[in-house]
Design a protein around this motif. Structure first.
Motif, short mmCIF file in Angstrom:
data_model
loop_
_atom_site.label_atom_id
_atom_site.label_comp_id
_atom_site.label_asym_id
_atom_site.label_seq_id
_atom_site.Cartn_x
_atom_site.Cartn_y
_atom_site.Cartn_z
N TYR A 65 87.00 36.35 -3.65
CA TYR A 65 87.06 37.70 -2.70
C TYR A 65 86.41 37.57 -1.41
O TYR A 65 85.48 36.75 -1.28
N GLY A 66 86.86 38.58 -0.53
CA GLY A 66 85.99 38.63 0.76
C GLY A 66 85.60 40.07 0.97
O GLY A 66 86.44 40.83 0.42
N CYS A 67 84.76 40.36 1.73
CA CYS A 67 84.53 41.59 2.22
C CYS A 67 83.38 41.69 3.37
O CYS A 67 82.86 40.65 3.73
N ASP A 68 83.48 42.86 4.09
CA ASP A 68 82.46 43.07 5.33
C ASP A 68 80.99 43.32 4.94
O ASP A 68 80.22 43.01 5.41
N GLU A 69 80.75 44.23 3.81
CA GLU A 69 79.70 44.70 3.20
C GLU A 69 79.73 44.16 1.64
O GLU A 69 80.56 44.50 0.93
N GLY A 70 78.43 44.03 1.34
CA GLY A 70 78.05 43.71 0.05
C GLY A 70 78.31 42.39 -0.38
O GLY A 70 78.68 41.31 0.44
N PRO A 71 77.94 42.17 -1.89
CA PRO A 71 77.58 43.17 -2.85
C PRO A 71 76.29 43.64 -2.62
O PRO A 71 75.36 42.93 -2.29
N ALA A 72 76.01 44.97 -2.77
CA ALA A 72 74.96 45.65 -2.48
C ALA A 72 74.88 46.69 -3.35
O ALA A 72 75.91 47.29 -3.49
N ARG A 73 73.53 47.51 -3.40
CA ARG A 73 73.51 48.81 -3.93
C ARG A 73 74.11 49.68 -2.93
O ARG A 73 73.78 49.63 -1.67
N PHE A 74 74.57 50.75 -3.37
CA PHE A 74 75.09 52.17 -2.71
C PHE A 74 73.98 52.91 -2.58
O PHE A 74 73.78 53.69 -3.28
N ARG A 75 73.82 52.87 -1.28
CA ARG A 75 72.27 53.57 -0.71
C ARG A 75 72.92 54.69 -0.07
O ARG A 75 73.41 54.43 1.23
N ASN A 76 73.06 56.02 -0.32
CA ASN A 76 73.30 57.08 0.59
C ASN A 76 72.46 58.34 0.03
O ASN A 76 72.48 58.58 -1.17
N GLU A 77 72.00 59.04 0.99
CA GLU A 77 71.13 60.06 0.71
C GLU A 77 71.59 61.15 -0.09
O GLU A 77 71.32 61.90 -1.23
N THR A 78 73.08 61.55 0.19
CA THR A 78 73.67 62.51 -0.25
C THR A 78 74.15 62.34 -1.71
O THR A 78 73.91 63.25 -2.83
N VAL A 79 74.54 61.10 -1.97
CA VAL A 79 74.84 60.75 -3.17
C VAL A 79 73.58 60.57 -4.17
O VAL A 79 73.60 60.99 -5.33
N GLU A 80 72.51 60.06 -3.87
CA GLU A 80 71.48 59.78 -4.45
C GLU A 80 70.65 61.16 -4.92
O GLU A 80 70.19 61.34 -5.92
N ALA A 81 70.84 62.27 -3.96
CA ALA A 81 70.40 63.44 -4.34
C ALA A 81 71.04 64.26 -5.46
O ALA A 81 70.77 64.94 -6.32
N VAL A 82 72.35 63.90 -5.54
CA VAL A 82 73.32 64.61 -6.50
C VAL A 82 73.40 63.77 -7.98
O VAL A 82 73.44 64.16 -8.98
N TYR A 83 73.33 62.41 -7.73
CA TYR A 83 73.35 61.59 -8.86
C TYR A 83 71.85 61.01 -8.99
O TYR A 83 71.97 59.60 -8.95
N ALA A 84 70.95 61.68 -9.36
CA ALA A 84 69.63 61.41 -9.56
C ALA A 84 69.42 60.22 -10.47
O ALA A 84 68.55 59.53 -10.39
N ASP A 85 70.07 60.26 -11.58
CA ASP A 85 70.06 59.25 -12.83
C ASP A 85 70.89 58.20 -12.57
O ASP A 85 71.11 57.44 -13.68
#
Length: 198
Positions: A51-71
């Motif tokens: 496979y190819g990609c521009d970004e990753g593999p990496a953890r998905f770090r986003n302030e909005t997502v982490e605030a809603v999905y805290a766990d």
């Protein structure tokens, strides 16, 4: 020193050592983010060889997502939309979660089931907007939101007897993306509709 005092002193010493050298643990006391990322990488190599990609593999770090999905923690690869073929074969974009068992569960951008765990049922307008923003950011697959920045205050939330309809417009009303919730505040539908890349 008495035996009881010795036990107390030993316990106190162990607690001090634990505080001085914290260990990163999984969201549910399981695997660490580093371990989960390695599992995600191995899974990608197995199910998407070459496979190819521009970004990753990496953890998905986003302030909005982490605030809603805290766990919950998510991992991703991203091939940016270009309007032309990517400069590598087998381009892939996806977001997934590594479960405590070690299984990798990709999110299906058109199916709400994978987005439900970890969410609090929405009851108010602000909760609906915030949750819808997090769900859309995950479904779009770009934690940096380079093409579209989805903020909760940009989402229109309409409530009816059936539940909530939350809409984000990509520039104009011709390109709405939506997240719907039932009367209990549980996501029932996701529709991503950004305009095509010129």
């Amino acid at each position: 020193m008495s035996e009881r005092a010795g036990v107390v002193a030993t316990a106190a010493l162990l607690l001090c050592c634990a505080a001085a050298f914290p260990v990163s643990v999984g969201a549910a006391g399981g695997k660490t983010p580093t371990e989960e990322l390695q599992i995600f990488k191995a899974w990608l190599d197995r199910v998407r060889p070459g496979y190819g990609c521009d970004e990753g593999p990496a953890r998905f770090r986003n302030e909005t997502v982490e605030a809603v999905y805290a766990d919950r923690r998510f991992y991703y690869v991203l091939t940016r939309a270009r309007g032309i073929r990517p400069p590598f074969p087998n381009g892939v974009s996806l977001v997934a979660q590594v479960e405590e068992s070690g299984d990798v569960r990709p999110l299906n951008p058109s199916s709400p089931e994978g987005y439900r765990p970890g969410l609090t049922n929405v009851r108010k307008t602000e909760e609906a907007r915030r949750t819808a923003a997090a769900v859309l950011i995950l479904a779009m697959g770009d934690p940096g939101e380079r093409r579209w920045t989805i903020r909760p205050d940009q989402i229109t939330a309409r409530k009816s007897r059936k539940g909530w309809v939350c809409t984000y417009y990509h520039g104009n009303e011709n390109y709405p993306s939506q997240v719907t919730f039932d009367r209990e505040g549980v996501p029932t539908g996701i529709a991503c509709n950004p305009p095509p890349v010129p």
